[in-house]
Write an enzyme that holds these catalytic residues in place. Structure first.
Site, PDB file in Angstrom:
ATOM      1  N   VAL A 266       0.829  -1.202   0.000  1.00 50.19           N
ATOM      2  CA  VAL A 266       0.000   0.000   0.000  1.00 50.19           C
ATOM      3  C   VAL A 266       0.871   1.263   0.000  1.00 50.19           C
ATOM      4  O   VAL A 266       0.973   1.972  -0.990  1.00 50.19           O
ATOM      5  CB  VAL A 266      -0.971   0.008   1.205  1.00 50.19           C
ATOM      6  CG1 VAL A 266      -1.818   1.274   1.194  1.00 50.19           C
ATOM      7  CG2 VAL A 266      -1.858  -1.228   1.205  1.00 50.19           C
ATOM      8  N   CYS A 267       1.494   1.518   1.128  1.00 50.67           N
ATOM      9  CA  CYS A 267       2.160   2.812   1.343  1.00 50.67           C
ATOM     10  C   CYS A 267       3.472   2.949   0.585  1.00 50.67           C
ATOM     11  O   CYS A 267       3.965   4.066   0.407  1.00 50.67           O
ATOM     12  CB  CYS A 267       2.370   3.045   2.834  1.00 50.67           C
ATOM     13  SG  CYS A 267       0.791   3.083   3.727  1.00 50.67           S
TER      14      CYS A 267
END
Length: 220
Positions: free
Chosen positions: A127-128
């Site tokens: 995700v990040c």
């Protein structure tokens, strides 16, 4: 009689496939307690160790650096102190967007570095790290994802994210390879000692080799 000439060394700038301290910036994303709690693809201490080494490299090589957290006051906690102690003068950009690249303050900070090559590490990998790495690549940056300073919510998620990123041109690298790529030449005395301090503190067996050599030469 022919006059022999000494072969000339190549400057860093002559090897375009490698980044150097003059053309790359560092972006560290969401190395916060809640994210570390949920990271399962790497040992938490190794993860903290590697991202701390990256932060120290940024200091030694004067890399423009962007630090960002997500929901620090309401959910995830502050960026880990190992990073902010190494880089005390850099303001942490806190945001709400899951994809850090959608945050205007972060994009502005990246643009302000003037660099078109980015070293990025983040939690979680899928995700990040992946979302801004893909977005920055789409925006025309060359992105190097520091895989062992990042971790996923599972090994499968971490590995799948690496595949997804590489399919879009993101280049996976390691903390040790970043250090070597920045130093490039052991004859560079201005960073030699500081680099070896990072190696001794954070590079495991390599670091023990540095300690061994330092102890041996200290006795001479």
């Amino acid at each position: 009689m022919a006059i022999s000439s000494t072969p000339q060394d190549l400057p860093d700038s002559a090897i375009n496939s490698l980044f150097n301290a003059e053309d790359v910036a560092l972006v560290l994303i969401d190395h916060q307690p809640q994210m570390i709690f949920g990271a399962r693809s790497a040992d938490p201490q190794s993860l903290v160790n590697n991202v701390t080494a990256l932060a120290k490299m940024a200091k030694v090589f004067n890399l423009p650096t962007v630090l960002t957290s997500i929901a620090a006051d309401t959910f995830a906690g502050p960026l880990i102190p190992e990073i902010t102690r190494a880089l005390p003068d850099i303001k942490v950009i806190d945001r709400s967007h899951i994809n850090a690249w959608q945050d205007g303050a972060l994009r502005s900070a990246v643009e302000a570095t003037g660099r078109r090559r980015l070293l990025i590490a983040g939690l979680w990998t899928e995700v990040c790290l992946t979302f801004p790495a893909l977005s920055a690549t789409e925006a025309g940056y060359e992105v190097f994802a520091v895989i062992d300073a990042s971790a996923g919510s599972s090994t499968a998620a971490h590995d799948a994210a690496i595949i997804r990123m590489t399919q879009k041109g993101v280049i996976p690298v390691s903390t040790a390879s970043v250090l070597s790529e920045l130093q490039r030449d052991w004859a560079r005395a201005d960073t030699y000692d500081a680099v070896n301090d990072i190696v001794a503190d954070h590079m495991g067996a390599w670091g023990q080799g540095v300690n061994y050599v330092r102890a041996g030469f200290a006795k001479k």
